[in-house]
Design a protein around this motif. Structure first.
Motif, PDB file in Angstrom:
ATOM      1  N   HIS A   7       6.278   3.350   8.422  1.00 31.01           N
ATOM      2  CA  HIS A   7       6.980   2.151   7.950  1.00 31.01           C
ATOM      3  C   HIS A   7       8.052   1.813   8.970  1.00 31.01           C
ATOM      4  O   HIS A   7       8.662   2.704   9.554  1.00 31.01           O
ATOM      5  CB  HIS A   7       7.596   2.404   6.574  1.00 31.01           C
ATOM      6  CG  HIS A   7       8.007   1.161   5.867  1.00 31.01           C
ATOM      7  ND1 HIS A   7       9.196   0.539   6.109  1.00 31.01           N
ATOM      8  CD2 HIS A   7       7.385   0.419   4.919  1.00 31.01           C
ATOM      9  CE1 HIS A   7       9.301  -0.540   5.342  1.00 31.01           C
ATOM     10  NE2 HIS A   7       8.197  -0.634   4.617  1.00 31.01           N
ATOM     11  N   LEU A  10      13.344   2.208   6.604  1.00 29.84           N
ATOM     12  CA  LEU A  10      13.562   2.418   5.167  1.00 29.84           C
ATOM     13  C   LEU A  10      15.043   2.233   4.872  1.00 29.84           C
ATOM     14  O   LEU A  10      15.831   3.169   4.951  1.00 29.84           O
ATOM     15  CB  LEU A  10      13.085   3.813   4.756  1.00 29.84           C
ATOM     16  CG  LEU A  10      11.597   4.061   4.931  1.00 29.84           C
ATOM     17  CD1 LEU A  10      11.263   5.519   4.715  1.00 29.84           C
ATOM     18  CD2 LEU A  10      10.790   3.180   3.998  1.00 29.84           C
ATOM     19  N   MET A  13      14.640  -0.998  -1.087  1.00 25.98           N
ATOM     20  CA  MET A  13      13.384  -0.931  -1.852  1.00 25.98           C
ATOM     21  C   MET A  13      12.902  -2.342  -2.158  1.00 25.98           C
ATOM     22  O   MET A  13      13.221  -2.909  -3.202  1.00 25.98           O
ATOM     23  CB  MET A  13      13.592  -0.143  -3.149  1.00 25.98           C
ATOM     24  CG  MET A  13      13.742   1.343  -2.951  1.00 25.98           C
ATOM     25  SD  MET A  13      12.324   2.125  -2.176  1.00 25.98           S
ATOM     26  CE  MET A  13      11.047   1.873  -3.397  1.00 25.98           C
ATOM     27  N   GLU A  17       8.347  -1.282   0.843  1.00 27.60           N
ATOM     28  CA  GLU A  17       8.773   0.062   0.456  1.00 27.60           C
ATOM     29  C   GLU A  17       8.140   0.487  -0.859  1.00 27.60           C
ATOM     30  O   GLU A  17       7.840   1.670  -1.064  1.00 27.60           O
ATOM     31  CB  GLU A  17      10.303   0.123   0.358  1.00 27.60           C
ATOM     32  CG  GLU A  17      11.021  -0.001   1.682  1.00 27.60           C
ATOM     33  CD  GLU A  17      11.184  -1.440   2.184  1.00 27.60           C
ATOM     34  OE1 GLU A  17      11.695  -1.616   3.282  1.00 27.60           O
ATOM     35  OE2 GLU A  17      10.768  -2.383   1.478  1.00 27.60           O
ATOM     36  N   THR A  34       9.304   6.698  10.545  1.00 29.04           N
ATOM     37  CA  THR A  34      10.050   5.444  10.486  1.00 29.04           C
ATOM     38  C   THR A  34      11.119   5.437  11.568  1.00 29.04           C
ATOM     39  O   THR A  34      11.502   6.497  12.076  1.00 29.04           O
ATOM     40  CB  THR A  34      10.681   5.255   9.087  1.00 29.04           C
ATOM     41  OG1 THR A  34      11.326   3.990   9.018  1.00 29.04           O
ATOM     42  CG2 THR A  34      11.680   6.360   8.771  1.00 29.04           C
ATOM     43  N   CYS A  37      16.112   5.605   8.431  1.00 28.20           N
ATOM     44  CA  CYS A  37      16.051   5.846   6.997  1.00 28.20           C
ATOM     45  C   CYS A  37      17.469   5.964   6.446  1.00 28.20           C
ATOM     46  O   CYS A  37      18.288   6.702   6.981  1.00 28.20           O
ATOM     47  CB  CYS A  37      15.273   7.121   6.707  1.00 28.20           C
ATOM     48  SG  CYS A  37      15.190   7.494   4.952  1.00 28.20           S
ATOM     49  N   ILE A  42      16.713   4.348  -0.791  1.00 32.82           N
ATOM     50  CA  ILE A  42      15.286   4.438  -1.110  1.00 32.82           C
ATOM     51  C   ILE A  42      15.088   5.279  -2.368  1.00 32.82           C
ATOM     52  O   ILE A  42      15.987   5.976  -2.815  1.00 32.82           O
ATOM     53  CB  ILE A  42      14.477   5.021   0.070  1.00 32.82           C
ATOM     54  CG1 ILE A  42      14.959   6.425   0.440  1.00 32.82           C
ATOM     55  CG2 ILE A  42      14.551   4.091   1.274  1.00 32.82           C
ATOM     56  CD1 ILE A  42      14.124   7.112   1.490  1.00 32.82           C
TER      57      ILE A  42
END
Length: 83
Positions: A7, A10, A13, A17, A34, A37, A42
């Motif tokens: 992804h 992150l 959301m 996601e 990713t 993050c 998340i």
């Protein structure tokens, strides 16, 4: 069989996601790759997976500032490592 889920970043959301979260439920042993993050942003399902982040994670303050500029509709340049 090893499974990797990838992804872009992150940091919340939203739609992508939530799809990743569903994939994490389908493949609970999959690693997530990713650029950045933000664990507090998340879901617990995504936090449970092993995350592999890029060098941008160490520059998270810069990334958060870029995201804030994006929300304020200010243009910004995406670092070459993201392309």
């Amino acid at each position: 069989m090893k499974i990797a889920l990838v992804h872009y970043w992150l940091v919340g959301m939203r739609g992508g996601e939530k799809v990743l979260e569903a994939l994490c439920r389908m493949f609970p042993n999959a690693d997530i790759f990713t650029h950045v993050c933000v664990p507090g942003a998340i879901s617990p399902t995504l936090r449970r997976s092993e995350e592999h982040t890029s060098e941008l994670q160490s520059r998270r303050n810069l990334v958060c500032r870029l995201l804030l500029e994006k929300k304020n509709n200010k243009p910004f340049i995406i670092p070459a490592s993201l392309n």
